[in-house]
Design an enzyme around this catalytic site. Structure first.
Site, short mmCIF file in Angstrom:
data_model
loop_
_atom_site.label_atom_id
_atom_site.label_comp_id
_atom_site.label_asym_id
_atom_site.label_seq_id
_atom_site.Cartn_x
_atom_site.Cartn_y
_atom_site.Cartn_z
N ASP A 87 -4.06 -14.74 1.26
CA ASP A 87 -4.03 -15.32 -0.09
C ASP A 87 -4.59 -16.74 -0.07
O ASP A 87 -4.82 -17.33 0.96
CB ASP A 87 -2.59 -15.38 -0.59
CG ASP A 87 -2.08 -14.04 -1.07
OD1 ASP A 87 -2.88 -13.10 -1.16
OD2 ASP A 87 -0.87 -13.94 -1.35
N MET A 123 6.10 -22.13 -9.95
CA MET A 123 5.11 -21.79 -10.98
C MET A 123 5.54 -22.31 -12.35
O MET A 123 5.30 -21.67 -13.36
CB MET A 123 4.91 -20.26 -11.05
CG MET A 123 4.52 -19.64 -9.72
SD MET A 123 4.57 -17.84 -9.74
CE MET A 123 6.33 -17.52 -9.57
N LYS A 169 -5.08 -15.49 -4.76
CA LYS A 169 -4.41 -15.51 -6.05
C LYS A 169 -4.32 -16.94 -6.52
O LYS A 169 -3.96 -17.82 -5.75
CB LYS A 169 -2.97 -15.00 -5.92
CG LYS A 169 -2.87 -13.55 -5.63
CD LYS A 169 -1.42 -13.21 -5.47
CE LYS A 169 -1.28 -11.76 -5.09
NZ LYS A 169 0.10 -11.42 -4.80
N1 SAH Z 1 5.84 -17.07 -1.68
C1 SAH Z 1 5.66 -18.48 -1.96
C2 SAH Z 1 5.65 -18.77 -3.45
C3 SAH Z 1 4.46 -18.18 -4.17
S1 SAH Z 1 4.49 -18.52 -5.89
C4 SAH Z 1 6.76 -19.27 -1.26
O1 SAH Z 1 7.70 -18.68 -0.72
O2 SAH Z 1 6.67 -20.48 -1.22
C5 SAH Z 1 3.42 -19.94 -5.96
C6 SAH Z 1 4.24 -21.17 -6.33
O3 SAH Z 1 4.91 -21.67 -5.18
C7 SAH Z 1 3.41 -22.33 -6.83
O4 SAH Z 1 3.12 -22.20 -8.21
C8 SAH Z 1 4.35 -23.49 -6.57
O5 SAH Z 1 5.36 -23.56 -7.57
C9 SAH Z 1 5.01 -23.07 -5.27
N2 SAH Z 1 4.35 -23.66 -4.10
C10 SAH Z 1 3.68 -23.03 -3.14
N3 SAH Z 1 3.25 -23.90 -2.20
C11 SAH Z 1 3.67 -25.12 -2.60
C12 SAH Z 1 3.55 -26.44 -2.06
N4 SAH Z 1 2.91 -26.67 -0.91
N5 SAH Z 1 4.11 -27.46 -2.75
C13 SAH Z 1 4.76 -27.25 -3.90
N6 SAH Z 1 4.91 -26.03 -4.45
C14 SAH Z 1 4.37 -24.98 -3.81
#
Ligand code: SAH
Length: 257
Positions: A46, A181, A68
């Site tokens: 991804d 998100m 995505k």
């Molecule tokens: N599976 C992932 C989440 C995917 S949804 C997990 O466990 O982290 C994607 C959302 O994750 C983004 O919109 C944001 O809200 C958050 N996110 C992912 N990476 C991030 C980061 N480095 N810093 C802040 N938020 C993050």
């Protein structure tokens, strides 16, 4: 101990390892995830996966990007599922690599359901989810005896998913609330929490690019959340709760870098 379902079982059948890559800093990948990527013949990945983690793969491995961005999918979910099934059926060792943890707002469950239906063997390698990684690097403890007795991870795609959050429970729970998100819905989130009893002075934070060098932490009150969100960029988390005020005292990452 090697079991039949282990990635290293050496059988010729295909196998899918669903690996969580962690939130950003490539060093937050697990050792188990590292080994799975090293051994993979196919890596399906991804957008939020760090280039340093992709570089772990063998140079002969087939790298398939199915990135995505927010709710926009470059490759439809059904097609991703089909790629995993097809590659496994070819007898390949496949790593399905996702940002953070695959089971937290990562659709990992949906992909595995398809593999299970198709009789493809798999394993799950957990990753550090953004809520854990970003708050650790921001010096915001998710629980703290003086502040929060629980924590909730909540999707910011509240209305889009068609299922409304139990806002009363969220606002009354003495929990730290972490919204994934949520940037675009920050006005709605703040309104709902205030309507259901959270003070508009409640401290909150937005952590942008958590655990990456570019990490930025914005702080303010719940009433200020929508204007803070306008200054923030994705990927970002919204953290609501008095634990966010500890950032000032416990901040370490942006100081050390
Ligand atoms: N599976 C992932 C989440 C995917 S949804 C997990 O466990 O982290 C994607 C959302 O994750 C983004 O919109 C944001 O809200 C958050 N996110 C992912 N990476 C991030 C980061 N480095 N810093 C802040 N938020 C993050």
């Amino acid at each position: 101990m090697t079991t039949l379902t282990s990635f290293n079982s050496g059988l010729d059948q295909g196998f899918v390892s669903l690996v969580g890559a962690g939130p950003g800093d490539p060093d937050l990948l697990t050792v188990k995830g590292y080994r799975a990527i090293q051994q993979a013949e196919v890596v399906v990945y991804d957008r939020l996966v760090a280039p340093e983690i992709l570089a772990i793969a063998n140079e002969k491995a087939q790298m398939i990007y199915v990135g995505k961005k927010l709710d926009y999918h470059c490759v439809p979910q059904e097609q991703i599922n089909q790629i995993l099934v097809d590659k496994a059926r070819e007898g390949k060792r496949v790593v399905r690599l996702k940002g953070g943890d695959s089971f937290i707002f990562g659709r990992g469950g949906e992909e595995l359901e398809k593999l299970a239906e198709e009789g493809v063997r798999f394993e799950v390698v957990p990753g550090i989810t953004a809520a854990a990684g970003a708050t650790a690097y921001a010096g915001i403890p998710l629980t703290h005896r003086d502040h929060a007795q629980a924590v909730q991870f909540i999707t910011g795609h509240v209305q889009k998913d068609g299922k409304e959050i139990d806002w009363h429970a969220a606002a009354q729970s003495n929990s730290t609330l972490v919204f994934y998100m949520g940037l675009k819905q920050s006005g709605y989130i703040a309104d709902k929490l205030i309507t259901h009893g959270l003070s508009d002075d409640m401290p909150c934070a937005i952590i942008e690019n958590g655990t990456r060098r570019e990490q930025r932490v914005l702080r303010g009150s719940l009433a200020q959340l929508p204007s803070m969100a306008q200054q923030a960029q994705s990927p970002a988390l919204i953290v609501v709760g008095s634990v966010t005020s500890l950032h000032e005292k416990l901040e370490w990452f942006n100081i050390n870098h």
